[in-house]
Enzyme design. Structure first.
Site, PDB file in Angstrom:
ATOM      1  N   ASP A 153      87.341  39.065  31.848  1.00 34.69           N
ATOM      2  CA  ASP A 153      87.241  40.172  30.899  1.00 34.69           C
ATOM      3  C   ASP A 153      87.197  39.673  29.456  1.00 34.69           C
ATOM      4  O   ASP A 153      87.956  38.792  29.074  1.00 34.69           O
ATOM      5  CB  ASP A 153      88.459  41.094  31.104  1.00 34.69           C
ATOM      6  N   GLU A 252      78.462  42.380  32.392  1.00 36.77           N
ATOM      7  CA  GLU A 252      78.762  43.553  31.567  1.00 36.77           C
ATOM      8  C   GLU A 252      78.646  43.146  30.106  1.00 36.77           C
ATOM      9  O   GLU A 252      79.191  42.129  29.694  1.00 36.77           O
ATOM     10  CB  GLU A 252      80.183  44.081  31.839  1.00 36.77           C
TER      11      GLU A 252
END
Ligand code: ZN
Length: 476
Positions: A153, A252
Protein backbone atom coordinates in the site's frame (compact mmCIF):
# COMPACT_ATOMS: atom_id res chain seq x y z
CA UNK A 1 -11.01 -31.03 18.08
CA UNK A 2 -8.86 -33.98 19.00
CA UNK A 3 -7.30 -35.33 15.83
CA UNK A 4 -4.76 -38.15 16.06
CA UNK A 5 -3.80 -36.88 19.49
CA UNK A 6 -3.42 -33.23 18.49
CA UNK A 7 -5.56 -30.24 19.44
CA UNK A 8 -6.32 -29.57 15.79
CA UNK A 9 -8.22 -26.82 14.01
CA UNK A 10 -10.73 -28.92 12.16
CA UNK A 11 -11.13 -26.64 9.16
CA UNK A 12 -7.41 -26.69 8.44
CA UNK A 13 -7.06 -30.41 7.77
CA UNK A 14 -5.71 -31.12 4.26
CA UNK A 15 -4.43 -34.23 2.50
CA UNK A 16 -1.42 -33.77 0.25
CA UNK A 17 0.80 -36.42 -1.34
CA UNK A 18 0.09 -39.10 1.21
CA UNK A 19 0.39 -36.69 4.13
CA UNK A 20 -2.14 -35.00 6.33
CA UNK A 21 -1.33 -31.44 7.26
CA UNK A 22 -3.20 -29.22 9.69
CA UNK A 23 -2.86 -26.46 12.23
CA UNK A 24 -2.91 -27.42 15.88
CA UNK A 25 -2.69 -25.69 19.23
CA UNK A 26 0.49 -26.82 20.92
CA UNK A 27 1.50 -25.47 24.30
CA UNK A 28 -0.59 -22.33 23.76
CA UNK A 29 0.78 -21.66 20.28
CA UNK A 30 -0.39 -22.49 16.79
CA UNK A 31 1.83 -24.84 14.87
CA UNK A 32 1.66 -26.81 11.63
CA UNK A 33 1.55 -30.59 11.95
CA UNK A 34 2.48 -32.85 9.06
CA UNK A 35 1.71 -36.56 9.44
CA UNK A 36 2.77 -39.09 6.84
CA UNK A 37 0.58 -42.04 5.89
CA UNK A 38 2.30 -45.41 5.79
CA UNK A 39 4.88 -45.35 3.04
CA UNK A 40 4.79 -41.57 2.58
CA UNK A 41 7.53 -39.14 3.57
CA UNK A 42 6.49 -36.13 5.69
CA UNK A 43 9.78 -34.42 4.91
CA UNK A 44 9.11 -34.44 1.17
CA UNK A 45 6.63 -31.59 1.44
CA UNK A 46 9.39 -29.23 2.43
CA UNK A 47 8.39 -28.10 5.92
CA UNK A 48 11.12 -27.78 8.51
CA UNK A 49 10.75 -28.25 12.23
CA UNK A 50 10.81 -30.95 14.87
CA UNK A 51 10.56 -34.62 14.05
CA UNK A 52 7.50 -36.49 15.23
CA UNK A 53 6.83 -40.18 14.92
CA UNK A 54 6.00 -40.32 11.19
CA UNK A 55 5.73 -36.57 10.93
CA UNK A 56 6.93 -33.04 11.51
CA UNK A 57 5.90 -30.28 13.85
CA UNK A 58 6.57 -27.14 11.82
CA UNK A 59 6.60 -23.79 13.63
CA UNK A 60 5.06 -20.72 11.99
CA UNK A 61 8.23 -19.41 10.36
CA UNK A 62 8.61 -17.52 7.11
CA UNK A 63 10.21 -20.58 5.49
CA UNK A 64 7.24 -22.73 6.40
CA UNK A 65 4.86 -20.03 5.14
CA UNK A 66 6.59 -20.18 1.77
CA UNK A 67 6.08 -23.95 1.67
CA UNK A 68 2.46 -23.62 2.73
CA UNK A 69 1.69 -21.05 0.01
CA UNK A 70 3.25 -23.29 -2.61
CA UNK A 71 1.37 -26.41 -1.50
CA UNK A 72 -2.01 -24.80 -0.83
CA UNK A 73 -2.89 -21.99 -3.25
CA UNK A 74 -5.73 -20.73 -1.07
CA UNK A 75 -3.14 -19.66 1.50
CA UNK A 76 -1.44 -17.40 -1.07
CA UNK A 77 -2.79 -14.02 -2.17
CA UNK A 78 -4.58 -13.74 -5.49
CA UNK A 79 -5.78 -10.92 -7.72
CA UNK A 80 -9.06 -10.20 -5.99
CA UNK A 81 -8.84 -6.53 -6.89
CA UNK A 82 -10.36 -7.61 -10.21
CA UNK A 83 -13.57 -8.69 -8.54
CA UNK A 84 -16.46 -6.22 -8.53
CA UNK A 85 -16.28 -5.55 -4.84
CA UNK A 86 -13.03 -5.64 -2.93
CA UNK A 87 -12.24 -4.35 0.52
CA UNK A 88 -8.90 -3.65 2.16
CA UNK A 89 -8.52 -4.72 5.78
CA UNK A 90 -5.26 -3.25 6.97
CA UNK A 91 -4.34 -5.22 10.07
CA UNK A 92 -1.47 -3.32 11.59
CA UNK A 93 -1.20 -5.62 14.58
CA UNK A 94 -1.39 -8.92 12.74
CA UNK A 95 -4.26 -10.18 14.91
CA UNK A 96 -7.38 -9.30 12.93
CA UNK A 97 -7.41 -11.99 10.26
CA UNK A 98 -9.70 -14.32 12.21
CA UNK A 99 -12.39 -11.64 12.43
CA UNK A 100 -11.85 -10.50 8.85
CA UNK A 101 -12.23 -14.05 7.58
CA UNK A 102 -15.59 -14.30 9.32
CA UNK A 103 -16.71 -11.07 7.68
CA UNK A 104 -15.87 -12.12 4.14
CA UNK A 105 -17.27 -15.60 4.55
CA UNK A 106 -20.58 -13.80 5.04
CA UNK A 107 -20.51 -10.98 2.47
CA UNK A 108 -20.43 -10.80 -1.30
CA UNK A 109 -17.11 -8.95 -1.49
CA UNK A 110 -13.46 -9.99 -1.64
CA UNK A 111 -10.96 -9.06 1.03
CA UNK A 112 -7.44 -7.75 0.84
CA UNK A 113 -6.38 -9.16 4.19
CA UNK A 114 -2.74 -8.09 3.92
CA UNK A 115 -2.46 -4.36 3.36
CA UNK A 116 0.26 -2.17 4.79
CA UNK A 117 2.19 0.88 3.80
CA UNK A 118 5.91 1.16 4.45
CA UNK A 119 5.15 3.76 7.08
CA UNK A 120 2.88 1.31 8.87
CA UNK A 121 5.62 -1.34 8.73
CA UNK A 122 8.08 1.07 10.29
CA UNK A 123 5.68 2.19 13.00
CA UNK A 124 4.72 -1.35 13.98
CA UNK A 125 8.20 -2.85 13.59
CA UNK A 126 6.83 -5.43 11.15
CA UNK A 127 7.98 -6.65 7.74
CA UNK A 128 6.05 -7.57 4.61
CA UNK A 129 7.11 -11.17 5.20
CA UNK A 130 5.40 -11.09 8.57
CA UNK A 131 2.31 -9.29 7.26
CA UNK A 132 1.82 -11.87 4.52
CA UNK A 133 2.74 -14.93 6.58
CA UNK A 134 0.34 -13.99 9.37
CA UNK A 135 -2.54 -13.98 6.91
CA UNK A 136 -1.45 -17.20 5.20
CA UNK A 137 -1.40 -19.02 8.54
CA UNK A 138 -4.79 -17.62 9.57
CA UNK A 139 -6.35 -18.55 6.23
CA UNK A 140 -4.94 -22.06 6.54
CA UNK A 141 -6.13 -22.42 10.11
CA UNK A 142 -9.68 -21.32 9.29
CA UNK A 143 -9.90 -23.15 5.98
CA UNK A 144 -10.86 -19.94 4.17
CA UNK A 145 -10.98 -20.62 0.44
CA UNK A 146 -12.72 -17.70 -1.20
CA UNK A 147 -9.57 -15.83 -2.14
CA UNK A 148 -7.83 -12.80 -0.66
CA UNK A 149 -5.36 -10.16 -1.72
CA UNK A 150 -2.15 -8.60 -0.47
CA UNK A 151 -1.61 -4.89 -1.08
CA UNK A 152 1.76 -3.16 -1.03
CA UNK A 153 0.00 0.00 0.00
CA UNK A 154 1.14 3.50 -0.87
CA UNK A 155 4.46 2.43 -2.34
CA UNK A 156 6.62 5.15 -3.82
CA UNK A 157 9.95 3.65 -4.75
CA UNK A 158 11.49 0.97 -6.96
CA UNK A 159 12.96 -0.70 -3.90
CA UNK A 160 9.60 -0.98 -2.15
CA UNK A 161 7.82 -2.27 -5.26
CA UNK A 162 10.51 -4.91 -5.68
CA UNK A 163 10.11 -5.90 -2.04
CA UNK A 164 6.33 -6.40 -2.17
CA UNK A 165 6.20 -7.98 -5.62
CA UNK A 166 9.08 -10.32 -4.82
CA UNK A 167 7.07 -11.75 -1.94
CA UNK A 168 4.05 -12.37 -4.15
CA UNK A 169 1.84 -9.43 -3.19
CA UNK A 170 -1.17 -9.41 -5.48
CA UNK A 171 -1.49 -5.65 -5.83
CA UNK A 172 0.60 -2.53 -5.72
CA UNK A 173 -0.87 0.79 -4.77
CA UNK A 174 1.43 3.23 -6.45
CA UNK A 175 1.51 6.45 -4.50
CA UNK A 176 2.13 9.22 -7.03
CA UNK A 177 1.89 12.05 -4.52
CA UNK A 178 5.59 12.96 -4.55
CA UNK A 179 5.23 13.66 -8.28
CA UNK A 180 2.05 15.71 -8.08
CA UNK A 181 2.69 19.46 -8.11
CA UNK A 182 0.86 21.60 -5.61
CA UNK A 183 -0.05 25.29 -5.51
CA UNK A 184 -0.24 25.45 -9.28
CA UNK A 185 -1.86 28.63 -10.59
CA UNK A 186 -2.45 30.06 -14.04
CA UNK A 187 0.61 32.23 -13.43
CA UNK A 188 3.11 29.46 -12.51
CA UNK A 189 1.77 26.68 -14.75
CA UNK A 190 4.16 25.39 -17.41
CA UNK A 191 3.48 26.26 -21.02
CA UNK A 192 1.24 23.79 -22.76
CA UNK A 193 2.73 21.48 -25.39
CA UNK A 194 0.93 21.57 -28.72
CA UNK A 195 0.12 17.85 -28.56
CA UNK A 196 -2.08 18.39 -25.50
CA UNK A 197 -3.79 21.36 -27.13
CA UNK A 198 -4.65 19.26 -30.15
CA UNK A 199 -5.82 16.36 -28.06
CA UNK A 200 -7.99 18.15 -25.54
CA UNK A 201 -8.98 21.69 -26.55
CA UNK A 202 -12.10 22.62 -28.47
CA UNK A 203 -13.60 19.19 -27.91
CA UNK A 204 -16.42 17.74 -25.93
CA UNK A 205 -15.73 14.38 -24.32
CA UNK A 206 -18.98 12.48 -23.98
CA UNK A 207 -18.26 9.69 -21.55
CA UNK A 208 -21.75 8.30 -21.30
CA UNK A 209 -24.62 8.51 -18.82
CA UNK A 210 -25.21 12.13 -19.84
CA UNK A 211 -21.77 13.31 -18.68
CA UNK A 212 -19.60 15.34 -20.99
CA UNK A 213 -16.36 17.10 -20.15
CA UNK A 214 -14.68 20.11 -21.77
CA UNK A 215 -11.24 21.55 -21.11
CA UNK A 216 -10.36 25.20 -21.48
CA UNK A 217 -6.77 26.16 -22.12
CA UNK A 218 -6.03 27.64 -18.73
CA UNK A 219 -7.45 24.65 -16.86
CA UNK A 220 -5.64 22.18 -19.10
CA UNK A 221 -2.36 24.00 -18.61
CA UNK A 222 -2.74 23.67 -14.84
CA UNK A 223 -3.75 20.02 -15.03
CA UNK A 224 -0.75 19.11 -17.19
CA UNK A 225 1.55 20.93 -14.78
CA UNK A 226 0.05 19.22 -11.73
CA UNK A 227 -0.10 15.65 -13.05
CA UNK A 228 2.38 15.44 -15.95
CA UNK A 229 5.26 14.07 -13.91
CA UNK A 230 3.04 11.72 -11.88
CA UNK A 231 1.69 10.14 -15.06
CA UNK A 232 5.24 9.63 -16.32
CA UNK A 233 6.22 8.03 -13.01
CA UNK A 234 3.24 5.65 -13.06
CA UNK A 235 3.97 4.67 -16.66
CA UNK A 236 7.63 3.99 -15.81
CA UNK A 237 6.74 1.80 -12.82
CA UNK A 238 4.16 -0.08 -14.83
CA UNK A 239 6.59 -0.81 -17.64
CA UNK A 240 9.33 -1.77 -15.26
CA UNK A 241 7.33 -4.15 -13.07
CA UNK A 242 3.94 -5.14 -14.40
CA UNK A 243 3.75 -4.90 -18.16
CA UNK A 244 5.42 -8.23 -18.89
CA UNK A 245 3.13 -10.08 -16.50
CA UNK A 246 5.94 -11.83 -14.63
CA UNK A 247 4.42 -10.76 -11.33
CA UNK A 248 0.82 -11.78 -10.90
CA UNK A 249 -0.15 -8.44 -9.45
CA UNK A 250 -2.61 -5.65 -10.12
CA UNK A 251 -1.93 -1.97 -10.26
CA UNK A 252 -3.74 0.74 -8.32
CA UNK A 253 -2.98 4.35 -9.12
CA UNK A 254 -3.20 6.56 -6.07
CA UNK A 255 -3.44 10.32 -6.52
CA UNK A 256 -5.29 10.83 -3.27
CA UNK A 257 -2.55 12.00 -0.94
CA UNK A 258 -2.77 15.65 -1.93
CA UNK A 259 -4.21 18.71 -0.27
CA UNK A 260 -6.63 19.54 -3.10
CA UNK A 261 -9.53 17.34 -4.23
CA UNK A 262 -9.23 15.72 -7.65
CA UNK A 263 -11.71 17.42 -9.97
CA UNK A 264 -13.58 15.32 -12.53
CA UNK A 265 -11.55 16.97 -15.33
CA UNK A 266 -8.29 16.09 -13.58
CA UNK A 267 -9.47 12.55 -13.01
CA UNK A 268 -10.42 12.15 -16.66
CA UNK A 269 -7.11 13.56 -17.84
CA UNK A 270 -4.98 11.31 -15.60
CA UNK A 271 -6.91 8.18 -16.58
CA UNK A 272 -6.90 9.01 -20.26
CA UNK A 273 -3.17 9.77 -20.32
CA UNK A 274 -2.29 6.59 -18.42
CA UNK A 275 -4.39 4.45 -20.71
CA UNK A 276 -2.99 6.13 -23.81
CA UNK A 277 0.50 5.43 -22.44
CA UNK A 278 -0.41 1.74 -22.31
CA UNK A 279 -0.71 1.51 -18.52
CA UNK A 280 -3.17 -1.11 -17.38
CA UNK A 281 -4.61 -0.53 -13.94
CA UNK A 282 -7.53 -2.02 -12.05
CA UNK A 283 -8.25 0.81 -9.64
CA UNK A 284 -7.65 4.51 -9.28
CA UNK A 285 -7.93 6.46 -6.04
CA UNK A 286 -8.82 10.12 -6.50
CA UNK A 287 -8.81 12.55 -3.62
CA UNK A 288 -12.49 13.22 -2.99
CA UNK A 289 -13.94 16.50 -1.83
CA UNK A 290 -14.47 17.00 1.89
CA UNK A 291 -12.34 15.30 4.51
CA UNK A 292 -11.56 11.63 4.98
CA UNK A 293 -9.90 11.97 8.34
CA UNK A 294 -8.59 8.93 10.11
CA UNK A 295 -11.00 6.76 12.05
CA UNK A 296 -14.04 9.06 12.01
CA UNK A 297 -16.96 9.69 9.71
CA UNK A 298 -16.81 11.85 6.59
CA UNK A 299 -16.62 15.58 7.14
CA UNK A 300 -17.80 17.95 4.47
CA UNK A 301 -20.68 18.79 2.20
CA UNK A 302 -22.54 15.52 1.61
CA UNK A 303 -24.53 16.88 -1.33
CA UNK A 304 -21.32 18.02 -3.02
CA UNK A 305 -19.73 14.63 -2.38
CA UNK A 306 -22.68 12.84 -3.94
CA UNK A 307 -22.58 15.09 -6.97
CA UNK A 308 -18.85 14.49 -7.51
CA UNK A 309 -18.75 10.76 -6.83
CA UNK A 310 -21.41 10.38 -9.51
CA UNK A 311 -19.07 11.88 -12.12
CA UNK A 312 -15.98 10.07 -10.79
CA UNK A 313 -17.91 6.81 -11.05
CA UNK A 314 -18.97 7.55 -14.63
CA UNK A 315 -15.34 8.27 -15.59
CA UNK A 316 -14.21 4.99 -14.02
CA UNK A 317 -16.92 3.04 -15.84
CA UNK A 318 -16.05 4.76 -19.09
CA UNK A 319 -12.43 3.63 -18.88
CA UNK A 320 -13.34 0.28 -17.26
CA UNK A 321 -11.58 0.44 -13.93
CA UNK A 322 -12.84 0.68 -10.36
CA UNK A 323 -12.81 3.63 -8.03
CA UNK A 324 -10.74 3.06 -4.94
CA UNK A 325 -11.72 4.85 -1.76
CA UNK A 326 -8.90 5.31 0.73
CA UNK A 327 -9.18 6.11 4.43
CA UNK A 328 -12.50 4.27 4.34
CA UNK A 329 -12.53 3.52 8.08
CA UNK A 330 -15.85 4.57 9.56
CA UNK A 331 -17.02 6.74 6.63
CA UNK A 332 -20.56 5.60 7.27
CA UNK A 333 -22.38 8.66 5.94
CA UNK A 334 -20.85 8.37 2.45
CA UNK A 335 -20.95 4.58 2.04
CA UNK A 336 -24.53 4.46 0.71
CA UNK A 337 -23.72 6.90 -2.11
CA UNK A 338 -20.42 5.13 -2.88
CA UNK A 339 -22.25 1.82 -3.16
CA UNK A 340 -25.05 3.29 -5.26
CA UNK A 341 -23.07 5.48 -7.65
CA UNK A 342 -20.42 2.86 -8.36
CA UNK A 343 -23.15 0.32 -9.01
CA UNK A 344 -21.56 -1.91 -6.40
CA UNK A 345 -18.18 -1.93 -8.15
CA UNK A 346 -15.46 -0.53 -5.91
CA UNK A 347 -12.42 -1.00 -3.76
CA UNK A 348 -12.56 0.47 -0.25
CA UNK A 349 -9.60 0.50 2.13
CA UNK A 350 -9.66 0.53 5.89
CA UNK A 351 -6.86 0.12 8.39
CA UNK A 352 -7.04 2.23 11.51
CA UNK A 353 -10.49 1.16 12.50
CA UNK A 354 -9.23 -2.39 13.08
CA UNK A 355 -6.72 -1.02 15.56
CA UNK A 356 -9.40 1.08 17.26
CA UNK A 357 -11.58 -2.01 17.67
CA UNK A 358 -8.61 -3.76 19.26
CA UNK A 359 -8.21 -0.90 21.70
CA UNK A 360 -11.93 -1.16 22.43
CA UNK A 361 -11.26 -4.70 23.61
CA UNK A 362 -8.56 -3.35 25.94
CA UNK A 363 -10.89 -0.67 27.35
CA UNK A 364 -13.48 -3.32 28.19
CA UNK A 365 -11.13 -6.02 29.46
CA UNK A 366 -8.40 -4.16 31.32
CA UNK A 367 -9.44 -0.64 32.35
CA UNK A 368 -6.17 0.01 34.19
CA UNK A 369 -4.07 -0.83 31.15
CA UNK A 370 -6.36 1.21 28.92
CA UNK A 371 -5.96 4.26 31.17
CA UNK A 372 -2.18 3.93 31.06
CA UNK A 373 -2.15 3.75 27.28
CA UNK A 374 -4.65 6.57 26.93
CA UNK A 375 -2.61 8.89 29.15
CA UNK A 376 0.54 8.08 27.25
CA UNK A 377 -1.29 8.76 23.97
CA UNK A 378 -2.24 12.21 25.26
CA UNK A 379 1.39 12.96 26.01
CA UNK A 380 2.49 11.68 22.59
CA UNK A 381 -0.27 13.27 20.57
CA UNK A 382 1.55 16.36 19.34
CA UNK A 383 4.42 14.18 18.06
CA UNK A 384 2.04 11.86 16.20
CA UNK A 385 -0.04 14.73 14.81
CA UNK A 386 2.93 15.89 12.72
CA UNK A 387 2.24 12.98 10.37
CA UNK A 388 -1.53 13.18 10.05
CA UNK A 389 -4.14 15.60 8.95
CA UNK A 390 -6.54 15.60 11.89
CA UNK A 391 -8.54 18.28 13.67
CA UNK A 392 -8.55 16.58 17.06
CA UNK A 393 -9.60 18.68 20.03
CA UNK A 394 -8.07 17.00 23.08
CA UNK A 395 -10.14 19.20 25.41
CA UNK A 396 -13.24 17.34 24.28
CA UNK A 397 -11.96 14.04 25.64
CA UNK A 398 -13.07 13.40 29.22
CA UNK A 399 -10.26 12.70 31.71
CA UNK A 400 -9.96 8.92 31.94
CA UNK A 401 -9.55 9.02 35.70
CA UNK A 402 -12.95 10.71 36.01
CA UNK A 403 -14.64 7.88 34.12
CA UNK A 404 -15.92 4.68 35.67
CA UNK A 405 -14.41 1.49 34.30
CA UNK A 406 -17.68 0.71 32.62
CA UNK A 407 -17.60 4.05 30.80
CA UNK A 408 -14.21 3.51 29.13
CA UNK A 409 -15.47 1.48 26.15
CA UNK A 410 -17.86 4.36 25.46
CA UNK A 411 -14.87 6.54 24.54
CA UNK A 412 -14.91 4.89 21.15
CA UNK A 413 -18.00 6.98 20.39
CA UNK A 414 -16.00 10.17 21.00
CA UNK A 415 -14.39 11.31 17.73
CA UNK A 416 -11.58 13.15 19.44
CA UNK A 417 -10.71 10.12 21.57
CA UNK A 418 -10.85 7.96 18.43
CA UNK A 419 -8.34 10.14 16.65
CA UNK A 420 -6.14 10.37 19.71
CA UNK A 421 -5.80 6.58 19.84
CA UNK A 422 -5.83 6.20 16.07
CA UNK A 423 -2.82 8.29 15.22
CA UNK A 424 -0.65 7.39 18.20
CA UNK A 425 -0.58 3.65 17.46
CA UNK A 426 3.07 3.57 16.45
CA UNK A 427 4.24 5.47 19.48
CA UNK A 428 2.12 3.33 21.80
CA UNK A 429 3.49 0.09 20.40
CA UNK A 430 7.08 1.28 20.40
CA UNK A 431 7.15 2.93 23.82
CA UNK A 432 9.86 1.44 25.99
CA UNK A 433 10.41 1.64 29.71
CA UNK A 434 13.80 2.64 31.19
CA UNK A 435 14.98 -0.98 31.13
CA UNK A 436 14.46 -1.11 27.37
CA UNK A 437 11.42 -3.40 27.52
CA UNK A 438 8.20 -2.48 25.79
CA UNK A 439 5.98 -0.46 28.04
CA UNK A 440 2.65 -1.59 26.50
CA UNK A 441 3.22 -3.81 23.49
CA UNK A 442 3.69 -7.16 25.19
CA UNK A 443 0.83 -6.64 27.61
CA UNK A 444 -1.47 -5.55 24.80
CA UNK A 445 -0.62 -8.53 22.61
CA UNK A 446 -1.13 -10.92 25.50
CA UNK A 447 -4.54 -9.42 26.16
CA UNK A 448 -5.55 -9.65 22.49
CA UNK A 449 -4.21 -13.17 22.24
CA UNK A 450 -6.35 -14.24 25.19
CA UNK A 451 -9.43 -12.56 23.72
CA UNK A 452 -9.10 -13.61 20.12
CA UNK A 453 -12.75 -14.64 19.91
CA UNK A 454 -14.04 -11.37 21.36
CA UNK A 455 -11.99 -9.34 18.88
CA UNK A 456 -13.16 -11.46 15.96
CA UNK A 457 -16.78 -10.88 16.91
CA UNK A 458 -16.20 -7.13 17.29
CA UNK A 459 -14.70 -6.99 13.80
CA UNK A 460 -17.52 -9.00 12.30
CA UNK A 461 -19.97 -6.43 13.61
CA UNK A 462 -17.90 -3.37 12.81
CA UNK A 463 -16.56 -4.23 9.34
CA UNK A 464 -19.95 -5.79 8.63
CA UNK A 465 -21.48 -2.37 9.26
CA UNK A 466 -19.14 -0.89 6.62
CA UNK A 467 -20.23 -3.50 4.08
CA UNK A 468 -23.94 -3.24 4.94
CA UNK A 469 -23.87 0.51 4.32
CA UNK A 470 -21.97 0.02 1.06
CA UNK A 471 -24.88 -2.12 -0.01
CA UNK A 472 -22.95 -5.40 -0.07
CA UNK A 473 -25.25 -8.41 0.13
CA UNK A 474 -24.82 -11.21 2.62
CA UNK A 475 -24.15 -14.59 1.07
CA UNK A 476 -23.79 -16.75 4.14
ZN1 ZN B 1 -4.42 6.92 0.13
Amino acid sequence: MDYKGFDAYERSIEKIEGCTIFMARDDGRDTIIVLADDGADAGALGFTGYALKQGIKAPLTHENALVLRKLLPHTAPSQVLRKDRSFGCGDRLGIAALGHIRVFEKYDAYPVFAQQSIRELNLTGRTYEDVLDTVSFAVFREGYRKGWGADGDHLKTVKDLEYALGLGFSMITLDCSDHIKTNVTAANAKSLPQAYKDKYLGKQFDIGEGVSLCFDEEELKKIVTIYGEAIGFAADMYKRFLKDGVYKADFEISIDETSEPTTPLQHYFVARELIDAGVSFITLAPRFCGEFQKGIDYRGDLAQFEKEIKVHAVIARHFKYKLSIHSGSDKFSVFPSIGRETGGVFHVKTAGTNWLEAMGIVAAADPALYREVHKYALSAFSEAAKYYHVTTDLSKIPAVDSLKDSELPGLSANNDARQLIHITYGLILNKKDPSGAYEFKDRLYKLWHDREELYAEALLTHIGKHLDLLGVQKTG
